[in-house]
Design a protein around this motif. Sequence first.
Motif, PDB file in Angstrom:
ATOM      1  N   ALA A 143       0.816  -1.218   0.000  1.00 57.20           N
ATOM      2  CA  ALA A 143       0.000   0.000   0.000  1.00 57.20           C
ATOM      3  C   ALA A 143       0.850   1.268   0.000  1.00 57.20           C
ATOM      4  N   GLY A 144       2.149   1.127   0.207  1.00 61.69           N
ATOM      5  CA  GLY A 144       2.988   2.311   0.299  1.00 61.69           C
ATOM      6  C   GLY A 144       2.696   3.122   1.546  1.00 61.69           C
ATOM      7  N   ARG A 145       2.339   2.420   2.617  1.00 58.15           N
ATOM      8  CA  ARG A 145       2.022   3.081   3.876  1.00 58.15           C
ATOM      9  C   ARG A 145       2.997   2.611   4.960  1.00 58.15           C
ATOM     10  N   THR A 146       3.058   3.357   6.039  1.00 58.78           N
ATOM     11  CA  THR A 146       4.014   3.077   7.108  1.00 58.78           C
ATOM     12  C   THR A 146       3.289   2.554   8.342  1.00 58.78           C
ATOM     13  N   VAL A 147       3.855   1.524   8.935  1.00 58.10           N
ATOM     14  CA  VAL A 147       3.351   0.980  10.194  1.00 58.10           C
ATOM     15  C   VAL A 147       4.403   1.214  11.272  1.00 58.10           C
ATOM     16  N   ALA A 148       3.978   1.707  12.404  1.00 62.00           N
ATOM     17  CA  ALA A 148       4.819   1.843  13.586  1.00 62.00           C
ATOM     18  C   ALA A 148       4.101   1.177  14.744  1.00 62.00           C
ATOM     19  N   CYS A 149       4.839   0.903  15.823  1.00 61.32           N
ATOM     20  CA  CYS A 149       4.241   0.112  16.899  1.00 61.32           C
ATOM     21  C   CYS A 149       4.875   0.446  18.234  1.00 61.32           C
ATOM     22  N   ALA A 150       4.045   0.493  19.264  1.00 61.56           N
ATOM     23  CA  ALA A 150       4.524   0.656  20.632  1.00 61.56           C
ATOM     24  C   ALA A 150       5.432  -0.522  20.995  1.00 61.56           C
ATOM     25  N   PRO A 151       6.280  -0.347  22.016  1.00 65.58           N
ATOM     26  CA  PRO A 151       6.285   0.769  22.963  1.00 65.58           C
ATOM     27  C   PRO A 151       7.127   1.953  22.496  1.00 65.58           C
ATOM     28  N   ASP A 152       6.670   3.149  22.908  1.00 65.92           N
ATOM     29  CA  ASP A 152       7.471   4.359  22.686  1.00 65.92           C
ATOM     30  C   ASP A 152       8.125   4.845  23.974  1.00 65.92           C
ATOM     31  N   THR A 153       7.935   4.086  25.059  1.00 67.05           N
ATOM     32  CA  THR A 153       8.571   4.438  26.329  1.00 67.05           C
ATOM     33  C   THR A 153      10.091   4.514  26.200  1.00 67.05           C
ATOM     34  N   VAL A 154      10.652   3.731  25.285  1.00 69.68           N
ATOM     35  CA  VAL A 154      12.110   3.699  25.104  1.00 69.68           C
ATOM     36  C   VAL A 154      12.661   5.001  24.531  1.00 69.68           C
ATOM     37  N   LEU A 155      11.791   5.919  24.136  1.00 69.29           N
ATOM     38  CA  LEU A 155      12.241   7.187  23.556  1.00 69.29           C
ATOM     39  C   LEU A 155      12.418   8.271  24.609  1.00 69.29           C
ATOM     40  N   GLY A 156      12.064   7.969  25.866  1.00 64.62           N
ATOM     41  CA  GLY A 156      12.192   8.941  26.945  1.00 64.62           C
ATOM     42  C   GLY A 156      13.610   9.013  27.486  1.00 64.62           C
ATOM     43  N   THR A 157      13.787   9.850  28.496  1.00 61.37           N
ATOM     44  CA  THR A 157      15.127  10.102  29.025  1.00 61.37           C
ATOM     45  C   THR A 157      15.720   8.909  29.769  1.00 61.37           C
ATOM     46  N   GLY A 158      14.879   8.040  30.332  1.00 60.56           N
ATOM     47  CA  GLY A 158      15.398   6.909  31.092  1.00 60.56           C
ATOM     48  C   GLY A 158      16.227   5.977  30.234  1.00 60.56           C
ATOM     49  N   LEU A 159      15.603   5.334  29.260  1.00 65.21           N
ATOM     50  CA  LEU A 159      16.303   4.378  28.419  1.00 65.21           C
ATOM     51  C   LEU A 159      17.339   5.064  27.542  1.00 65.21           C
ATOM     52  N   GLN A 160      17.008   6.246  27.010  1.00 64.15           N
ATOM     53  CA  GLN A 160      17.950   6.918  26.111  1.00 64.15           C
ATOM     54  C   GLN A 160      19.212   7.368  26.843  1.00 64.15           C
ATOM     55  N   THR A 161      19.078   7.740  28.124  1.00 60.99           N
ATOM     56  CA  THR A 161      20.267   8.077  28.913  1.00 60.99           C
ATOM     57  C   THR A 161      21.140   6.843  29.109  1.00 60.99           C
ATOM     58  N   ALA A 162      20.516   5.708  29.410  1.00 61.40           N
ATOM     59  CA  ALA A 162      21.274   4.469  29.556  1.00 61.40           C
ATOM     60  C   ALA A 162      21.976   4.113  28.253  1.00 61.40           C
ATOM     61  N   ARG A 163      21.280   4.274  27.155  1.00 59.94           N
ATOM     62  CA  ARG A 163      21.881   3.967  25.851  1.00 59.94           C
ATOM     63  C   ARG A 163      23.068   4.886  25.557  1.00 59.94           C
ATOM     64  N   ALA A 164      22.930   6.181  25.862  1.00 63.32           N
ATOM     65  CA  ALA A 164      24.027   7.122  25.635  1.00 63.32           C
ATOM     66  C   ALA A 164      25.229   6.774  26.501  1.00 63.32           C
ATOM     67  N   SER A 165      24.986   6.344  27.729  1.00 61.42           N
ATOM     68  CA  SER A 165      26.075   5.960  28.621  1.00 61.42           C
ATOM     69  C   SER A 165      26.822   4.748  28.076  1.00 61.42           C
ATOM     70  N   LEU A 166      26.093   3.765  27.579  1.00 65.42           N
ATOM     71  CA  LEU A 166      26.732   2.600  26.983  1.00 65.42           C
ATOM     72  C   LEU A 166      27.559   2.991  25.767  1.00 65.42           C
ATOM     73  N   ALA A 167      26.970   3.869  24.922  1.00 63.51           N
ATOM     74  CA  ALA A 167      27.674   4.295  23.719  1.00 63.51           C
ATOM     75  C   ALA A 167      28.961   5.043  24.050  1.00 63.51           C
ATOM     76  N   ALA A 168      28.981   5.725  25.188  1.00 62.68           N
ATOM     77  CA  ALA A 168      30.174   6.465  25.610  1.00 62.68           C
ATOM     78  C   ALA A 168      31.224   5.562  26.241  1.00 62.68           C
ATOM     79  N   GLY A 169      30.899   4.291  26.411  1.00 59.30           N
ATOM     80  CA  GLY A 169      31.843   3.360  27.002  1.00 59.30           C
ATOM     81  C   GLY A 169      31.952   3.442  28.503  1.00 59.30           C
ATOM     82  N   ASP A 170      30.922   3.957  29.166  1.00 59.49           N
ATOM     83  CA  ASP A 170      31.001   4.175  30.616  1.00 59.49           C
ATOM     84  C   ASP A 170      31.195   2.894  31.420  1.00 59.49           C
ATOM     85  N   ILE A 171      30.745   1.749  30.899  1.00 57.18           N
ATOM     86  CA  ILE A 171      30.953   0.487  31.630  1.00 57.18           C
ATOM     87  C   ILE A 171      31.791  -0.482  30.798  1.00 57.18           C
TER      88      ILE A 171
END
Length: 362
Positions: A115-143
């Motif tokens: 159909a040329g249409r886009t499907v997206a799906c929850a959860p979107d909770t991972v886009l908040g500061t909690g998970l994204q901060t953890a992800r940024a810390s991992l990417a920086a090599g903090d552990i």
Amino acid sequence: MGEPLTVGIVGAGKISAAYAETLARLPGVRLTRVADLDLGRAAALAADLPGVLPVPPDELLACADVDAVLNLTVPRAHATVALAALAAGKHVYGEKPLATGTTEAAEVLAAAAAAGRTVACAPDTVLGTGLQTARASLAAGDIGVPVAATAFMVTPGHERWHPSPQFYYEPGGGPLYDMGPYYLTALVHLLGPVRRVTGMASTPRPTRTTLDGVTFPVEVATHVTGVLEHASGALTTLMMSFDAWTGRLPRIEVYGTEGTLNVPDPNGFAGDVHRFAGATREWTKLPDLAGYRDAARGYGVADLARALRTGTQPRASADLAYHVLDVMESLLSAAATGTTTTVTSTCEVPAPVPLAADPDRA
């Protein structure tokens, strides 16, 4: 930014009010219609939403002022409603899981492509500061290099608070399919896609009882435990239960060569991230490093609208949701057969969310 994405909600159940409240404050989307098989429920939700009209589901799919369908139906109807919306030329954002199984989910992805249409799906909770901060810390090599993780979701069952909990114990429900998407989506953001799984599952209680005393059958496993092998080589130990009281278990912890990261509840958008440094043997609370601030359910819809305007992939993509569903299905298959199961799908790790980004623009 252009015209907002017009959105119609199908399914005016318990979670719909939270989505509606969030969409009302996001300029990139505009809620226009609400539909439910019980038109009275749709009318009750629309009554507090100026300019939003309650309609039957079939009528909503035909409305010219609905660009995208927000599918908030029960899990067993997710694929059916998504396919009908795509056939009507609408984009779809759905509650998790994408479908009750990968066969249905593959049909949804194929229909979207045709159909040329886009499907997206929850959860979107991972886009908040909690998970994204953890992800940024991992990417920086903090552990250091992540080598393992644990993920625990433990509760005696949703019938203790939900007025109509039966669907949590039907196909598409259970602790793995209901709560697992939050944890598995977070783990993909943190450690990448999963390539193999093994595990066990049980159903200790054959029936449950509602708050008003109605007993109903349990059709799914209500305690699931497993080990996930990520493509990165990291190993995650997972436990999802509707049969136990939580103790002092972490929600998610990631263990690296130089320390440990304690990640907040992935069913929320915010929360404190703590890092244990191996060198100093001390825990430190991290400041917000990334993510949408003050986010709530519905930010994934705004991110979908942004992706449609910019021609990019939504962060809560259907490919990610399909992979998470495939991991869950593979885990239950491994539990049933007593084997290790290869996860045949994979996905791209979504783009990170910059700190304090505008969900309508970045």
